[in-house]
Each structure stands twice: as C-alpha cells, then as structure tokens.
Design a protein around this motif. Sequence first.
Motif, PDB file in Angstrom:
ATOM      1  N   ALA A 190       0.834  -1.200   0.000  1.00 61.43           N
ATOM      2  CA  ALA A 190       0.000   0.000   0.000  1.00 61.43           C
ATOM      3  C   ALA A 190       0.873   1.257   0.000  1.00 61.43           C
ATOM      4  O   ALA A 190       0.576   2.234  -0.699  1.00 61.43           O
ATOM      5  N   HIS A 191       1.950   1.234   0.764  1.00 56.77           N
ATOM      6  CA  HIS A 191       2.861   2.372   0.857  1.00 56.77           C
ATOM      7  C   HIS A 191       3.544   2.628  -0.496  1.00 56.77           C
ATOM      8  O   HIS A 191       3.613   3.771  -0.954  1.00 56.77           O
ATOM      9  N   LYS A 192       4.012   1.556  -1.130  1.00 54.64           N
ATOM     10  CA  LYS A 192       4.673   1.711  -2.437  1.00 54.64           C
ATOM     11  C   LYS A 192       3.703   2.247  -3.480  1.00 54.64           C
ATOM     12  O   LYS A 192       4.038   3.178  -4.227  1.00 54.64           O
ATOM     13  N   LEU A 193       2.519   1.669  -3.545  1.00 54.46           N
ATOM     14  CA  LEU A 193       1.550   2.094  -4.549  1.00 54.46           C
ATOM     15  C   LEU A 193       1.101   3.535  -4.318  1.00 54.46           C
ATOM     16  O   LEU A 193       1.061   4.343  -5.252  1.00 54.46           O
ATOM     17  N   THR A 194       0.795   3.879  -3.072  1.00 55.15           N
ATOM     18  CA  THR A 194       0.368   5.242  -2.768  1.00 55.15           C
ATOM     19  C   THR A 194       1.494   6.239  -3.030  1.00 55.15           C
ATOM     20  O   THR A 194       1.262   7.321  -3.573  1.00 55.15           O
ATOM     21  N   LEU A 202      16.506  -0.636  -5.801  1.00 56.81           N
ATOM     22  CA  LEU A 202      17.823  -1.128  -5.386  1.00 56.81           C
ATOM     23  C   LEU A 202      17.720  -2.393  -4.545  1.00 56.81           C
ATOM     24  O   LEU A 202      18.609  -3.244  -4.575  1.00 56.81           O
ATOM     25  N   PHE A 203      16.662  -2.532  -3.767  1.00 54.84           N
ATOM     26  CA  PHE A 203      16.583  -3.638  -2.803  1.00 54.84           C
ATOM     27  C   PHE A 203      16.646  -5.018  -3.452  1.00 54.84           C
ATOM     28  O   PHE A 203      17.408  -5.844  -2.926  1.00 54.84           O
ATOM     29  N   PRO A 204      15.989  -5.453  -4.422  1.00 52.73           N
ATOM     30  CA  PRO A 204      14.787  -4.987  -5.091  1.00 52.73           C
ATOM     31  C   PRO A 204      13.538  -5.544  -4.413  1.00 52.73           C
ATOM     32  O   PRO A 204      13.491  -6.698  -4.016  1.00 52.73           O
ATOM     33  N   ALA A 205      12.537  -4.691  -4.321  1.00 50.25           N
ATOM     34  CA  ALA A 205      11.250  -5.072  -3.733  1.00 50.25           C
ATOM     35  C   ALA A 205      10.164  -4.277  -4.450  1.00 50.25           C
ATOM     36  O   ALA A 205       9.519  -3.423  -3.874  1.00 50.25           O
ATOM     37  N   LEU A 206       9.978  -4.562  -5.717  1.00 49.67           N
ATOM     38  CA  LEU A 206       9.100  -3.775  -6.576  1.00 49.67           C
ATOM     39  C   LEU A 206       7.675  -4.327  -6.682  1.00 49.67           C
ATOM     40  O   LEU A 206       6.810  -3.691  -7.260  1.00 49.67           O
ATOM     41  N   PHE A 239       1.538  -6.873  -9.513  1.00 53.58           N
ATOM     42  CA  PHE A 239       2.396  -6.278 -10.542  1.00 53.58           C
ATOM     43  C   PHE A 239       3.646  -5.714  -9.873  1.00 53.58           C
ATOM     44  O   PHE A 239       3.711  -5.604  -8.650  1.00 53.58           O
ATOM     45  N   ASN A 240       4.622  -5.392 -10.709  1.00 54.64           N
ATOM     46  CA  ASN A 240       5.860  -4.775 -10.231  1.00 54.64           C
ATOM     47  C   ASN A 240       5.944  -3.346 -10.733  1.00 54.64           C
ATOM     48  O   ASN A 240       5.582  -3.065 -11.875  1.00 54.64           O
ATOM     49  N   LEU A 241       6.444  -2.479  -9.879  1.00 54.44           N
ATOM     50  CA  LEU A 241       6.781  -1.134 -10.328  1.00 54.44           C
ATOM     51  C   LEU A 241       7.990  -1.241 -11.250  1.00 54.44           C
ATOM     52  O   LEU A 241       8.816  -2.151 -11.088  1.00 54.44           O
ATOM     53  N   PRO A 242       8.141  -0.345 -12.211  1.00 54.94           N
ATOM     54  CA  PRO A 242       9.343  -0.372 -13.054  1.00 54.94           C
ATOM     55  C   PRO A 242      10.584  -0.088 -12.208  1.00 54.94           C
ATOM     56  O   PRO A 242      10.548   0.754 -11.307  1.00 54.94           O
ATOM     57  N   ALA A 243      11.658  -0.798 -12.480  1.00 48.15           N
ATOM     58  CA  ALA A 243      12.906  -0.598 -11.735  1.00 48.15           C
ATOM     59  C   ALA A 243      13.617   0.659 -12.232  1.00 48.15           C
ATOM     60  O   ALA A 243      13.708   0.898 -13.427  1.00 48.15           O
TER      61      ALA A 243
END
Length: 186
Positions: free
Chosen positions: A55-59, A118-122, A128-132
């Motif tokens: 939720a934090h990443k998407l928001t 960088l982590f990666p944790a997309l 779905f994944n956020l673009p790196a």
Amino acid sequence: MSAEMAPGGYSATARTLHWITVVAVFVMIPVGVTMSYRGNVLNLWDGLTNGLYSAHKLTGFLLLWLTAGRLVYRLLHGAPADEPTLEWWQKAGSHLVHWLLYGLLLVVPLLGWIGVSLFPALTVFDLFNLPALAGPNEAAAKQVLGVHGKLALTLGAIAILHIAAVLYHRVIRKDGVLRRMWPGTG
C-alpha cells in the motif's frame, strides 16, 4: 487567474488536488512508520506487513505523479494573489513552505522508488511490479531508504508547521488564508 478560480482563492481543481495530497501524506507517514517497525524492528514479515509495504509503495508511486500533475497545473494556471493582510515576511515564509512541500512531495516518493528498485522489492500486492529505476544493490538501498525515511518525517514536520500557520490565521488573525483552500468556499 483561471476562470474556475474563486476570487481570492484556489480553483476547484487545485483544491481537490491539494486535499487528495493531504489525505495521502497523512496516511503514508503512519503506514511507513508502522511497516518499518513491524519489518525492521520486530522482524515480523507477515501478510499485514507485506500489505502495508505494498500500500505504501503504490500510494507513494501515485503521490509522485499526482504532485508532478499539481506542479504542471500550478505552472499553467497560476495561484491567486497572496492574502492582502499578510506581512512581507509571512508571504515569504508561506512561499518557502509551499515550495519545500512541493520539493519533498517529489523527492520523498522518488527516493522510495529508487530504494525499492535497489533492494529490489518492486512487487505490489503480488499483482504487478513497479518499473525498476536501478539495479539491485542492497547496501545502497538501505542508505537511500534511510534518507527517504528521514525526509518523509521532515515532510510531516513541515506539513504540521503549515497546518499550525493556517490555524493561526483562522483562529488568531481571523483572515481569509484558510478560506482560499477550503473546499466549497470562495
């Protein structure tokens, strides 16, 4: 001044974008603190922690683009003149705080996105994944995400300062500062 801009106030579009941003920031900061505490302090990696991170990443991703859109809108449509009762130093402080908030609303989510790249944790909600934005480097991720967290708390502190100033104008000075951005007022 835009045709939809109320006299002395911000347009309905600017007000809507502002209040969506307010809600997002006041959700993002406690969610960020909670997810970090659960994951990094308690080492509790369960469905709730993962859901908070998603939720934090998407928001944050959406907030980045919302802020970019707000800036474009502001540059194209402008802002109303300053409240006429303000002293010069209040006007200067107001402009400084607003531009600091805009800057942090861009930099903080961008650093978060770089950090999870960088982590990666997309991955978001296993859907779905956020673009790196960068290749994996866990040491760099920890540094970037550390700066991200500190700047997020700075953003929260400046937002509280902003709210305190608005309340001062509403309760003590009884001028029109709050009315300029309050929904449904002119």
